[in-house]
Design a protein around this motif. Sequence first.
Motif, PDB file in Angstrom:
ATOM      1  N   SER A  10      31.939  32.728  41.734  1.00 12.07           N
ATOM      2  CA  SER A  10      33.099  32.620  42.630  1.00 12.07           C
ATOM      3  C   SER A  10      33.856  33.931  42.573  1.00 12.07           C
ATOM      4  CB  SER A  10      34.049  31.507  42.178  1.00 12.07           C
ATOM      5  OG  SER A  10      33.460  30.264  42.410  1.00 12.07           O
ATOM      6  N   ARG A  12      37.058  35.990  43.752  1.00 10.70           N
ATOM      7  CA  ARG A  12      38.396  35.705  44.269  1.00 10.70           C
ATOM      8  C   ARG A  12      39.197  36.976  44.405  1.00 10.70           C
ATOM      9  NH1 ARG A  12      36.179  32.207  45.826  1.00 10.70           N
ATOM     10  NH2 ARG A  12      36.188  30.019  45.259  1.00 10.70           N
ATOM     11  N   ASP A  13      39.600  37.266  45.654  1.00  7.00           N
ATOM     12  CA  ASP A  13      40.518  38.368  45.945  1.00  7.00           C
ATOM     13  C   ASP A  13      40.059  39.695  45.331  1.00  7.00           C
ATOM     14  OD1 ASP A  13      42.713  39.264  47.306  1.00  7.00           O
ATOM     15  OD2 ASP A  13      44.081  38.979  45.614  1.00  7.00           O
ATOM     16  N   SER A  32      36.975  37.074  49.002  1.00  7.77           N
ATOM     17  CA  SER A  32      36.743  35.814  48.296  1.00  7.77           C
ATOM     18  C   SER A  32      35.458  35.210  48.845  1.00  7.77           C
ATOM     19  CB  SER A  32      37.915  34.848  48.499  1.00  7.77           C
ATOM     20  OG  SER A  32      39.061  35.378  47.862  1.00  7.77           O
ATOM     21  N   ASP A  34      31.822  32.552  47.553  1.00  3.84           N
ATOM     22  CA  ASP A  34      31.062  31.799  46.557  1.00  3.84           C
ATOM     23  C   ASP A  34      29.568  32.063  46.731  1.00  3.84           C
ATOM     24  OD1 ASP A  34      33.304  30.647  45.497  1.00  3.84           O
ATOM     25  OD2 ASP A  34      33.121  28.782  46.645  1.00  3.84           O
ATOM     26  N   GLY A  71      41.285  41.187  40.871  1.00  7.34           N
ATOM     27  CA  GLY A  71      40.764  39.911  41.349  1.00  7.34           C
ATOM     28  C   GLY A  71      39.852  39.349  40.283  1.00  7.34           C
TER      29      GLY A  71
END
Length: 328
Positions: A10, A12-13, A32, A34, A71
Amino acid sequence: MDALTSPLVSIRDLTIDATTTRGEAHILRGLSLDIGRGRILGVVGESGSGKSTLALALLRLLPANVSRASGQILLDGTNLLALNASEMGAYRGTRIAMIFQDPMTALNPLFTVGSHLTDVLRRREPGIARQQALQRAESMLTLVGIADPALRLNAYPHQLSGGMRQRIMIAMALLVQPDLLIADEPTTALDATVEAQIVELFSELRTKFSGSVVFISHHLGLVAELCDDICVMYGGVIVESGPVDDVLARPKHPYTRALLDCEIDDKGEGRLVSIPGEVPDPVSQLTACVFLPRCAHVAELCRGGQPRLAPVSPHHSSACVRAQEVLV
Ligand SMILES: Nc1ncnc2c1ncn2[C@@H]1O[C@H](COP(=O)(O)OP(=O)(O)O)[C@@H](O)[C@H]1O
Ligand SMILES: [Mg+2]
Protein backbone atom coordinates in the motif's frame (compact mmCIF):
# COMPACT_ATOMS: atom_id res chain seq x y z
CA MET A 1 -9.33 -7.17 5.95
CA ASP A 2 -7.26 -10.28 6.61
CA ALA A 3 -3.71 -10.86 5.40
CA LEU A 4 -4.81 -12.64 2.23
CA THR A 5 -7.27 -10.10 0.96
CA SER A 6 -5.31 -7.02 2.02
CA PRO A 7 -2.93 -5.67 -0.64
CA LEU A 8 0.72 -6.77 -0.57
CA VAL A 9 1.86 -3.16 -0.96
CA SER A 10 0.00 0.00 0.00
CA ILE A 11 1.58 3.22 -1.15
CA ARG A 12 0.26 6.31 0.60
CA ASP A 13 0.94 9.90 -0.44
CA LEU A 14 4.37 9.04 -1.83
CA THR A 15 6.18 12.30 -2.54
CA ILE A 16 9.65 12.45 -4.09
CA ASP A 17 11.51 15.72 -4.68
CA ALA A 18 15.03 16.15 -6.00
CA THR A 19 17.37 19.13 -6.04
CA THR A 20 18.36 20.38 -9.47
CA THR A 21 20.15 23.49 -10.72
CA ARG A 22 16.74 24.85 -11.78
CA GLY A 23 15.16 24.31 -8.36
CA GLU A 24 13.31 21.46 -6.63
CA ALA A 25 11.94 18.85 -9.05
CA HIS A 26 8.66 17.34 -7.86
CA ILE A 27 9.04 13.90 -9.39
CA LEU A 28 6.24 12.09 -7.55
CA ARG A 29 3.45 14.32 -6.29
CA GLY A 30 1.67 12.36 -3.59
CA LEU A 31 0.88 8.93 -5.07
CA SER A 32 -1.46 6.47 -3.40
CA LEU A 33 -1.77 3.00 -4.84
CA ASP A 34 -2.31 -0.64 -3.81
CA ILE A 35 -0.57 -3.66 -5.31
CA GLY A 36 -2.72 -6.75 -4.86
CA ARG A 37 -1.32 -10.15 -3.85
CA GLY A 38 -0.47 -12.30 -6.86
CA ARG A 39 -1.65 -9.52 -9.20
CA ILE A 40 0.24 -8.06 -12.14
CA LEU A 41 0.03 -4.28 -12.08
CA GLY A 42 0.90 -2.42 -15.27
CA VAL A 43 2.25 1.11 -14.82
CA VAL A 44 1.97 3.22 -17.98
CA GLY A 45 2.59 6.81 -18.98
CA GLU A 46 4.82 8.73 -21.36
CA SER A 47 8.51 9.06 -20.69
CA GLY A 48 9.00 11.53 -17.82
CA SER A 49 5.82 10.53 -15.94
CA GLY A 50 7.74 9.20 -12.93
CA LYS A 51 7.42 5.44 -13.56
CA SER A 52 11.08 4.57 -12.96
CA THR A 53 11.21 6.77 -9.87
CA LEU A 54 8.24 4.85 -8.47
CA ALA A 55 10.13 1.58 -9.11
CA LEU A 56 13.31 2.90 -7.48
CA ALA A 57 11.32 4.17 -4.50
CA LEU A 58 9.89 0.67 -3.95
CA LEU A 59 13.47 -0.61 -3.75
CA ARG A 60 14.70 2.51 -1.93
CA LEU A 61 17.36 2.95 -4.60
CA LEU A 62 16.65 6.63 -5.12
CA PRO A 63 19.21 8.97 -6.73
CA ALA A 64 21.57 10.90 -4.43
CA ASN A 65 19.99 14.30 -5.19
CA VAL A 66 16.61 13.26 -3.77
CA SER A 67 15.83 15.84 -1.08
CA ARG A 68 12.49 14.47 0.09
CA ALA A 69 10.98 10.97 0.12
CA SER A 70 7.85 11.17 2.24
CA GLY A 71 4.63 9.23 2.64
CA GLN A 72 4.51 5.48 3.15
CA ILE A 73 5.33 2.35 1.19
CA LEU A 74 3.79 -0.40 3.30
CA LEU A 75 4.89 -3.94 2.41
CA ASP A 76 2.79 -6.28 4.51
CA GLY A 77 2.36 -3.40 6.92
CA THR A 78 6.06 -2.44 7.20
CA ASN A 79 6.86 1.05 5.99
CA LEU A 80 9.90 0.62 3.74
CA LEU A 81 10.61 4.36 3.88
CA ALA A 82 11.10 4.12 7.65
CA LEU A 83 13.63 1.25 7.61
CA ASN A 84 17.32 1.90 8.15
CA ALA A 85 19.75 1.02 5.36
CA SER A 86 20.61 -2.46 6.63
CA GLU A 87 16.97 -3.36 7.31
CA MET A 88 16.10 -2.23 3.77
CA GLY A 89 19.06 -4.20 2.39
CA ALA A 90 17.50 -7.33 3.82
CA TYR A 91 14.35 -6.77 1.75
CA ARG A 92 16.16 -6.09 -1.51
CA GLY A 93 17.03 -9.24 -3.41
CA THR A 94 14.94 -11.37 -1.05
CA ARG A 95 11.40 -10.01 -0.86
CA ILE A 96 11.66 -7.46 -3.67
CA ALA A 97 13.51 -8.04 -6.95
CA MET A 98 13.88 -5.87 -10.01
CA ILE A 99 14.41 -6.43 -13.73
CA PHE A 100 15.93 -3.37 -15.38
CA GLN A 101 15.42 -2.07 -18.91
CA ASP A 102 19.07 -2.64 -19.76
CA PRO A 103 20.30 -5.96 -18.32
CA MET A 104 23.94 -4.82 -18.59
CA THR A 105 23.35 -2.31 -15.79
CA ALA A 106 22.64 -5.23 -13.45
CA LEU A 107 25.05 -7.86 -14.79
CA ASN A 108 28.71 -7.74 -13.85
CA PRO A 109 30.87 -8.29 -16.97
CA LEU A 110 33.54 -10.02 -14.87
CA PHE A 111 31.30 -12.82 -13.61
CA THR A 112 29.76 -15.79 -15.39
CA VAL A 113 26.04 -16.40 -15.70
CA GLY A 114 26.46 -19.27 -13.25
CA SER A 115 27.99 -17.11 -10.54
CA HIS A 116 25.28 -14.44 -10.98
CA LEU A 117 22.60 -17.06 -10.48
CA THR A 118 24.26 -18.91 -7.59
CA ASP A 119 24.95 -15.59 -5.81
CA VAL A 120 21.23 -14.88 -5.85
CA LEU A 121 20.51 -18.31 -4.39
CA ARG A 122 23.17 -17.93 -1.70
CA ARG A 123 21.67 -14.64 -0.61
CA ARG A 124 18.32 -16.35 -0.14
CA GLU A 125 19.74 -19.62 1.28
CA PRO A 126 23.20 -18.91 2.74
CA GLY A 127 24.06 -22.57 3.44
CA ILE A 128 23.22 -23.97 0.00
CA ALA A 129 25.83 -26.35 -1.47
CA ARG A 130 27.57 -25.18 -4.66
CA GLN A 131 26.51 -28.22 -6.67
CA GLN A 132 22.88 -27.86 -5.63
CA ALA A 133 22.93 -24.14 -6.41
CA LEU A 134 24.31 -24.83 -9.88
CA GLN A 135 21.63 -27.43 -10.49
CA ARG A 136 18.88 -25.03 -9.47
CA ALA A 137 20.44 -22.33 -11.66
CA GLU A 138 20.49 -24.71 -14.60
CA SER A 139 16.83 -25.68 -14.28
CA MET A 140 15.89 -22.03 -13.95
CA LEU A 141 17.68 -21.30 -17.24
CA THR A 142 15.61 -24.03 -18.86
CA LEU A 143 12.46 -22.50 -17.42
CA VAL A 144 13.21 -19.10 -18.94
CA GLY A 145 13.79 -20.70 -22.32
CA ILE A 146 17.59 -20.80 -22.58
CA ALA A 147 18.92 -23.65 -24.70
CA ASP A 148 22.06 -25.52 -23.57
CA PRO A 149 21.73 -24.23 -20.01
CA ALA A 150 24.76 -26.14 -18.68
CA LEU A 151 26.93 -24.46 -21.31
CA ARG A 152 25.46 -21.02 -20.65
CA LEU A 153 26.32 -21.17 -16.97
CA ASN A 154 29.96 -20.70 -17.97
CA ALA A 155 29.28 -17.80 -20.33
CA TYR A 156 30.02 -14.14 -19.53
CA PRO A 157 27.30 -11.50 -20.07
CA HIS A 158 28.99 -9.97 -23.14
CA GLN A 159 28.93 -13.36 -24.88
CA LEU A 160 25.13 -13.37 -24.87
CA SER A 161 22.55 -11.58 -27.02
CA GLY A 162 20.35 -8.84 -25.53
CA GLY A 163 17.35 -11.15 -25.43
CA MET A 164 19.33 -13.85 -23.67
CA ARG A 165 20.68 -11.37 -21.12
CA GLN A 166 17.13 -10.28 -20.36
CA ARG A 167 16.19 -13.95 -19.85
CA ILE A 168 19.10 -14.25 -17.40
CA MET A 169 17.78 -11.20 -15.51
CA ILE A 170 14.35 -12.83 -15.32
CA ALA A 171 15.94 -16.09 -14.13
CA MET A 172 17.83 -14.18 -11.39
CA ALA A 173 14.65 -12.43 -10.29
CA LEU A 174 12.69 -15.69 -10.17
CA LEU A 175 15.38 -17.49 -8.15
CA VAL A 176 14.87 -14.82 -5.49
CA GLN A 177 11.22 -15.93 -5.23
CA PRO A 178 10.32 -12.38 -4.25
CA ASP A 179 6.93 -11.28 -2.98
CA LEU A 180 7.23 -8.36 -5.36
CA LEU A 181 8.89 -8.40 -8.77
CA ILE A 182 9.39 -5.06 -10.50
CA ALA A 183 10.13 -4.97 -14.24
CA ASP A 184 10.96 -1.52 -15.61
CA GLU A 185 10.38 -1.52 -19.39
CA PRO A 186 12.08 -4.92 -19.65
CA THR A 187 11.57 -5.20 -23.41
CA THR A 188 12.25 -1.64 -24.57
CA ALA A 189 15.91 -2.30 -25.43
CA LEU A 190 15.07 -5.36 -27.54
CA ASP A 191 14.10 -5.66 -31.19
CA ALA A 192 10.49 -6.53 -32.04
CA THR A 193 10.96 -10.29 -32.50
CA VAL A 194 12.89 -10.74 -29.26
CA GLU A 195 10.45 -8.42 -27.49
CA ALA A 196 7.59 -10.72 -28.51
CA GLN A 197 9.48 -13.72 -27.09
CA ILE A 198 10.13 -12.00 -23.77
CA VAL A 199 6.49 -10.92 -23.52
CA GLU A 200 5.52 -14.53 -24.17
CA LEU A 201 7.87 -15.59 -21.37
CA PHE A 202 6.28 -13.09 -19.00
CA SER A 203 2.82 -14.40 -19.77
CA GLU A 204 3.98 -17.99 -19.14
CA LEU A 205 5.43 -16.91 -15.80
CA ARG A 206 1.90 -16.39 -14.56
CA THR A 207 1.69 -20.10 -13.92
CA LYS A 208 5.16 -20.40 -12.34
CA PHE A 209 5.39 -17.33 -10.15
CA SER A 210 2.89 -16.57 -7.43
CA GLY A 211 4.18 -13.17 -6.25
CA SER A 212 2.96 -9.74 -7.29
CA VAL A 213 4.45 -8.00 -10.32
CA VAL A 214 4.81 -4.33 -11.20
CA PHE A 215 5.26 -4.21 -14.97
CA ILE A 216 6.29 -0.76 -16.21
CA SER A 217 5.78 0.02 -19.88
CA HIS A 218 4.90 2.91 -22.14
CA HIS A 219 3.10 0.43 -24.38
CA LEU A 220 -0.58 0.01 -23.52
CA GLY A 221 -0.95 -3.04 -25.75
CA LEU A 222 1.63 -4.94 -23.70
CA VAL A 223 -0.05 -3.98 -20.46
CA ALA A 224 -3.44 -5.07 -21.81
CA GLU A 225 -1.94 -8.44 -22.69
CA LEU A 226 -0.06 -9.12 -19.47
CA CYS A 227 -1.62 -7.26 -16.58
CA ASP A 228 -4.59 -7.58 -14.23
CA ASP A 229 -4.56 -4.00 -13.02
CA ILE A 230 -3.31 -0.75 -14.48
CA CYS A 231 -2.13 2.54 -13.10
CA VAL A 232 -1.77 5.46 -15.51
CA MET A 233 0.83 8.06 -14.51
CA TYR A 234 1.27 11.57 -15.78
CA GLY A 235 3.58 14.29 -14.48
CA GLY A 236 4.26 12.50 -11.20
CA VAL A 237 0.56 11.92 -10.52
CA ILE A 238 -1.64 8.83 -10.86
CA VAL A 239 -4.47 9.97 -13.12
CA GLU A 240 -6.35 6.68 -13.39
CA SER A 241 -6.22 3.17 -11.92
CA GLY A 242 -8.28 0.00 -11.85
CA PRO A 243 -8.67 -3.44 -13.43
CA VAL A 244 -7.01 -3.33 -16.84
CA ASP A 245 -10.05 -4.50 -18.85
CA ASP A 246 -12.28 -1.92 -17.26
CA VAL A 247 -9.85 0.99 -17.58
CA LEU A 248 -8.95 0.29 -21.21
CA ALA A 249 -12.54 -0.40 -22.27
CA ARG A 250 -13.98 2.57 -20.37
CA PRO A 251 -11.18 5.09 -19.74
CA LYS A 252 -12.24 7.79 -17.31
CA HIS A 253 -9.38 10.22 -17.72
CA PRO A 254 -8.66 12.23 -20.90
CA TYR A 255 -4.98 11.26 -20.66
CA THR A 256 -5.75 7.52 -20.73
CA ARG A 257 -8.10 8.20 -23.63
CA ALA A 258 -5.32 10.07 -25.48
CA LEU A 259 -2.82 7.25 -24.85
CA LEU A 260 -5.32 4.74 -26.22
CA ASP A 261 -5.95 6.86 -29.31
CA CYS A 262 -2.20 6.99 -29.99
CA GLU A 263 -1.97 3.25 -29.71
CA ILE A 264 -4.84 2.69 -32.13
CA ASP A 265 -3.41 5.14 -34.70
CA ASP A 266 0.00 3.61 -34.30
CA LYS A 267 -1.35 0.16 -35.18
CA GLY A 268 -3.45 1.40 -38.10
CA GLU A 269 -0.91 3.62 -39.80
CA GLY A 270 2.33 1.99 -38.84
CA ARG A 271 3.78 5.27 -37.57
CA LEU A 272 4.43 6.57 -34.13
CA VAL A 273 1.71 8.97 -33.05
CA SER A 274 2.09 11.06 -29.93
CA ILE A 275 -0.15 13.31 -27.92
CA PRO A 276 0.34 16.96 -28.93
CA GLY A 277 2.17 19.03 -26.32
CA GLU A 278 4.76 18.04 -23.73
CA VAL A 279 4.82 16.32 -20.37
CA PRO A 280 4.89 18.82 -17.49
CA ASP A 281 8.16 20.18 -16.12
CA PRO A 282 8.74 18.57 -12.70
CA VAL A 283 10.20 21.86 -11.41
CA SER A 284 6.84 23.62 -11.84
CA GLN A 285 4.26 23.83 -9.04
CA LEU A 286 0.90 22.17 -9.61
CA THR A 287 -1.72 24.89 -9.34
CA ALA A 288 -4.27 23.29 -11.70
CA CYS A 289 -4.97 19.80 -13.08
CA VAL A 290 -1.65 18.33 -14.26
CA PHE A 291 -3.13 17.46 -17.69
CA LEU A 292 -4.83 20.83 -18.28
CA PRO A 293 -2.42 22.22 -20.92
CA ARG A 294 -3.05 19.23 -23.19
CA CYS A 295 -6.67 18.47 -22.34
CA ALA A 296 -9.59 18.94 -24.75
CA HIS A 297 -12.21 19.00 -21.98
CA VAL A 298 -11.04 21.82 -19.71
CA ALA A 299 -13.70 23.35 -17.45
CA GLU A 300 -13.36 26.14 -14.88
CA LEU A 301 -13.17 23.59 -12.05
CA CYS A 302 -9.99 22.10 -13.57
CA ARG A 303 -8.09 25.33 -12.82
CA GLY A 304 -8.68 24.99 -9.08
CA GLY A 305 -5.94 22.40 -8.45
CA GLN A 306 -5.04 18.76 -9.08
CA PRO A 307 -8.18 16.64 -8.55
CA ARG A 308 -7.92 13.69 -6.19
CA LEU A 309 -8.06 10.14 -7.51
CA ALA A 310 -11.69 9.25 -6.80
CA PRO A 311 -13.77 6.12 -7.52
CA VAL A 312 -15.87 6.11 -10.69
CA SER A 313 -16.94 2.51 -9.97
CA PRO A 314 -16.01 0.19 -7.09
CA HIS A 315 -12.41 -0.59 -8.19
CA HIS A 316 -11.86 2.02 -10.87
CA SER A 317 -10.63 5.52 -9.99
CA SER A 318 -9.96 8.67 -11.98
CA ALA A 319 -8.42 12.02 -11.12
CA CYS A 320 -10.66 13.96 -13.54
CA VAL A 321 -13.49 16.15 -12.27
CA ARG A 322 -15.34 15.58 -15.55
CA ALA A 323 -14.82 11.78 -15.59
CA GLN A 324 -18.52 10.93 -15.52
CA GLU A 325 -19.54 13.79 -17.74
CA VAL A 326 -17.35 13.85 -20.86
CA LEU A 327 -15.88 10.37 -20.97
CA VAL A 328 -18.91 8.14 -21.35
N1 LIG B 1 17.47 12.35 -9.86
C1 LIG B 1 16.69 13.21 -10.53
N2 LIG B 1 16.87 14.54 -10.41
C2 LIG B 1 16.08 15.41 -11.07
N3 LIG B 1 15.07 15.04 -11.86
C3 LIG B 1 14.85 13.73 -12.04
C4 LIG B 1 15.64 12.74 -11.37
N4 LIG B 1 15.18 11.51 -11.72
C5 LIG B 1 14.15 11.73 -12.57
N5 LIG B 1 13.93 13.05 -12.75
C6 LIG B 1 12.89 13.67 -13.57
O1 LIG B 1 11.66 13.21 -13.09
C7 LIG B 1 10.76 12.92 -14.15
C8 LIG B 1 10.33 11.48 -14.09
O2 LIG B 1 11.44 10.64 -14.39
P1 LIG B 1 11.31 9.04 -14.45
O3 LIG B 1 10.90 8.55 -13.12
O4 LIG B 1 12.57 8.52 -15.01
O5 LIG B 1 10.10 8.86 -15.46
P2 LIG B 1 9.74 7.69 -16.49
O6 LIG B 1 10.37 6.43 -16.01
O7 LIG B 1 8.25 7.64 -16.49
O8 LIG B 1 10.27 8.12 -17.82
C9 LIG B 1 11.51 13.29 -15.43
O9 LIG B 1 11.17 14.62 -15.76
C10 LIG B 1 12.95 13.21 -15.02
O10 LIG B 1 13.75 14.08 -15.78
MG1 LIG C 1 11.64 5.06 -16.98
